[in-house]
Design a protein around this motif. Structure first.
Motif, mmCIF file in Angstrom:
data_model
loop_
_atom_site.group_PDB
_atom_site.id
_atom_site.type_symbol
_atom_site.label_atom_id
_atom_site.label_comp_id
_atom_site.label_asym_id
_atom_site.label_seq_id
_atom_site.Cartn_x
_atom_site.Cartn_y
_atom_site.Cartn_z
ATOM 1 N N GLY A 179 0.801 -1.217 0.000
ATOM 2 C CA GLY A 179 0.000 0.000 0.000
ATOM 3 C C GLY A 179 0.837 1.271 0.000
ATOM 4 N N LEU A 180 2.128 1.118 0.148
ATOM 5 C CA LEU A 180 3.005 2.295 0.111
ATOM 6 C C LEU A 180 3.363 2.623 -1.334
ATOM 7 C CD1 LEU A 180 5.540 1.501 2.994
ATOM 8 C CD2 LEU A 180 3.729 3.225 3.005
ATOM 9 N N PRO A 181 3.635 3.889 -1.614
ATOM 10 C CA PRO A 181 4.038 4.271 -2.977
ATOM 11 C C PRO A 181 5.431 3.704 -3.267
ATOM 12 C CG PRO A 181 4.390 6.086 -1.475
ATOM 13 C CD PRO A 181 3.633 5.040 -0.704
ATOM 14 N N THR B 118 5.582 9.196 2.776
ATOM 15 C CA THR B 118 5.408 10.330 3.682
ATOM 16 C C THR B 118 4.743 9.842 4.969
ATOM 17 O OG1 THR B 118 3.179 10.758 2.891
ATOM 18 C CG2 THR B 118 4.979 11.815 1.700
ATOM 19 N N PRO B 119 4.745 10.675 6.000
ATOM 20 C CA PRO B 119 4.020 10.312 7.220
ATOM 21 C C PRO B 119 2.574 9.931 6.913
ATOM 22 C CG PRO B 119 5.413 12.178 7.651
ATOM 23 C CD PRO B 119 5.523 11.910 6.174
ATOM 24 N N ALA B 120 1.979 10.627 5.963
ATOM 25 C CA ALA B 120 0.583 10.313 5.625
ATOM 26 C C ALA B 120 0.459 8.900 5.045
ATOM 27 C CB ALA B 120 0.053 11.327 4.611
ATOM 28 N N ASP B 121 1.460 8.510 4.263
ATOM 29 C CA ASP B 121 1.449 7.151 3.704
ATOM 30 C C ASP B 121 1.503 6.110 4.825
ATOM 31 O OD1 ASP B 121 1.476 7.947 0.987
ATOM 32 O OD2 ASP B 121 3.632 8.281 1.070
ATOM 33 N N TRP B 122 2.390 6.356 5.763
ATOM 34 C CA TRP B 122 2.520 5.411 6.876
ATOM 35 C C TRP B 122 1.249 5.360 7.696
ATOM 36 C CZ3 TRP B 122 5.873 1.874 6.624
ATOM 37 C CH2 TRP B 122 7.121 2.089 6.030
ATOM 38 N N LYS B 123 0.689 6.537 7.877
ATOM 39 C CA LYS B 123 -0.538 6.618 8.653
ATOM 40 C C LYS B 123 -1.633 5.756 8.017
ATOM 41 C CE LYS B 123 -3.525 10.165 10.701
ATOM 42 N NZ LYS B 123 -3.534 11.570 11.132
ATOM 43 N N LYS B 124 -1.685 5.833 6.698
ATOM 44 C CA LYS B 124 -2.718 5.084 5.988
ATOM 45 C C LYS B 124 -2.584 3.579 6.235
ATOM 46 C CE LYS B 124 -2.789 4.154 1.573
ATOM 47 N NZ LYS B 124 -2.532 4.338 0.150
ATOM 48 N N ILE B 125 -1.387 3.060 6.032
ATOM 49 C CA ILE B 125 -1.276 1.609 6.199
ATOM 50 C C ILE B 125 -1.306 1.200 7.671
ATOM 51 C CG2 ILE B 125 -0.035 1.378 4.002
ATOM 52 C CD1 ILE B 125 2.439 0.655 5.583
ATOM 53 N N CYS C 162 0.797 6.215 17.693
ATOM 54 C CA CYS C 162 1.668 6.296 16.523
ATOM 55 C C CYS C 162 0.919 6.825 15.312
ATOM 56 C CB CYS C 162 2.233 4.916 16.204
ATOM 57 S SG CYS C 162 3.412 4.342 17.430
ATOM 58 N N ILE C 163 -0.291 6.321 15.128
ATOM 59 C CA ILE C 163 -1.073 6.787 13.990
ATOM 60 C C ILE C 163 -1.382 8.270 14.137
ATOM 61 C CG2 ILE C 163 -3.295 6.633 12.819
ATOM 62 C CD1 ILE C 163 -3.364 3.690 13.374
ATOM 63 N N GLY D 107 1.450 10.173 13.120
ATOM 64 C CA GLY D 107 1.855 9.873 11.755
ATOM 65 C C GLY D 107 3.335 9.588 11.583
ATOM 66 N N CYS D 108 4.060 9.597 12.686
ATOM 67 C CA CYS D 108 5.513 9.477 12.543
ATOM 68 C C CYS D 108 6.008 8.062 12.707
ATOM 69 C CB CYS D 108 6.211 10.360 13.567
ATOM 70 S SG CYS D 108 6.094 9.703 15.243
ATOM 71 N N LEU D 109 5.147 7.200 13.260
ATOM 72 C CA LEU D 109 5.539 5.827 13.506
ATOM 73 C C LEU D 109 6.833 5.788 14.311
ATOM 74 C CD1 LEU D 109 3.903 3.404 12.341
ATOM 75 C CD2 LEU D 109 5.935 2.892 11.033
ATOM 76 N N SER D 110 6.895 6.689 15.254
ATOM 77 C CA SER D 110 8.103 6.764 16.079
ATOM 78 C C SER D 110 8.160 5.580 17.034
ATOM 79 C CB SER D 110 8.085 8.069 16.858
ATOM 80 O OG SER D 110 8.980 7.998 17.920
ATOM 81 N N LEU D 111 9.148 4.774 16.848
ATOM 82 C CA LEU D 111 9.176 3.505 17.569
ATOM 83 C C LEU D 111 9.272 3.567 19.093
ATOM 84 C CD1 LEU D 111 8.522 1.086 16.247
ATOM 85 C CD2 LEU D 111 9.533 2.705 14.699
#
Lengths: 151, 151
Positions: free
Chosen positions: A74-76, A82-89, B114-115, B118-122
């Motif tokens: 699902g990532l480009p 981007t953070p938005a991409d990560w947020k989505k998945i 994390c969501i 949006g940073c998925l900061s571990l």
DNA sequence: GTAATTCCTAAACCTAACTTTAGCTCAAGA
DNA sequence: TCTTGAGCTAAAGTTAGGTTTAGGAATTAC
């Protein structure tokens, strides 16, 4: 600085806490795709740290590597996520987690029923539910109870 | 009726839905102890149907076979377990389930954090928690993240 | 320039929870 | 009785997710 830019596999391992062998294994499973430097060694982008971190989190949530590969799809692939991409998945992960929690809660209710009557009567128990894939591993078909009425 | 009383392994397999090979495997793991008829074949009690059903349920809950063996050790070995006996060890199972659910709920909260950013900061994520043994399998030490600040 | 690291690949090994196979014995039915 | 279906044991195979080992090649450090 290294001859060709990017992280070596050892550096990535240090940044993620994963073993070098695990990172190579993930590559074999299609979870990550480094490029090679002129000498044939793997080179990674900084974004790959996050990618592997995501893999580790998803594993905690009980996803298999093939499932994680699906989610990562699902990532480009033409640009750095981007953070938005990560947020989505990550939200997809959240849905998966919710489902697992629901399943366990349902199992708990069923177990309470069983404890309540003390009979451990199987047809009332959760095992009938074929959707319960909480069962992580073990190979081959283990078809879940036909009946066990204890006659 | 069979020469010596009791269920044959095939009959037990039919009653539980387990494969014959699985039942023999469980015996090797110390989960069940049939006696032998004069011809050397395994014979089971009717109570063993319930015993194996319990094993299957406990597996659904994520217990390993050694763990299940421990739980089953809570049953009396000098007599056939009563409903009360089953109830007692089922409650132990319930505690185990509760713990798993708590863990997942905690993971979910962390994921939400994390969501949210949006940073998925571990370091904020759940992986720091060494108690999370939701990770079923895989061998060797996979020490969970030292850091991945994405620097 | 050379020694010590690090990296490479391929293949073998590991654990859990079983299944499959091979070769043989026991039991049940006609 | 004789055949066929169950059962027996021991050993090897299977899957997931990696690790370890072996034997080289590339990098880095001094």
């Amino acid at each position: 600085m290294p001859a060709s830019e990017g992280l070596s596999i050892g550096a990535l391992a240090r940044r993620t806490g994963l073993a070098v062998s695990a990172i190579r294994y993930y590559e074999a499973q299609g979870l990550i795709s480094p490029w090679r430097n002129p000498g044939g060694q793997r080179r990674y982008q900084r974004a790959d740290i996050r990618r592997l971190s995501f893999v580790m989190i998803a594993q905690q949530f009980g996803l298999t590597l093939p499932e994680i590969r699906e989610v990562l799809a699902g990532l480009p692939d033409n640009r750095t996520p981007t953070p938005a991409d990560w947020k989505k998945i990550s939200q997809g992960l959240r849905a998966h987690l919710d489902q697992r929690i629901d399943t366990l809660l349902r199992l708990r209710d069923n177990l309470d029923g069983c404890i309540g009557c003390g009979c451990l009567s199987l047809p009332k128990c959760a095992l009938y539910n074929p959707d319960d894939r909480a069962k992580a591993h073990g190979s081959g078909p283990r078809y879940l109870m036909g009946d066990a009425p204890e006659g």
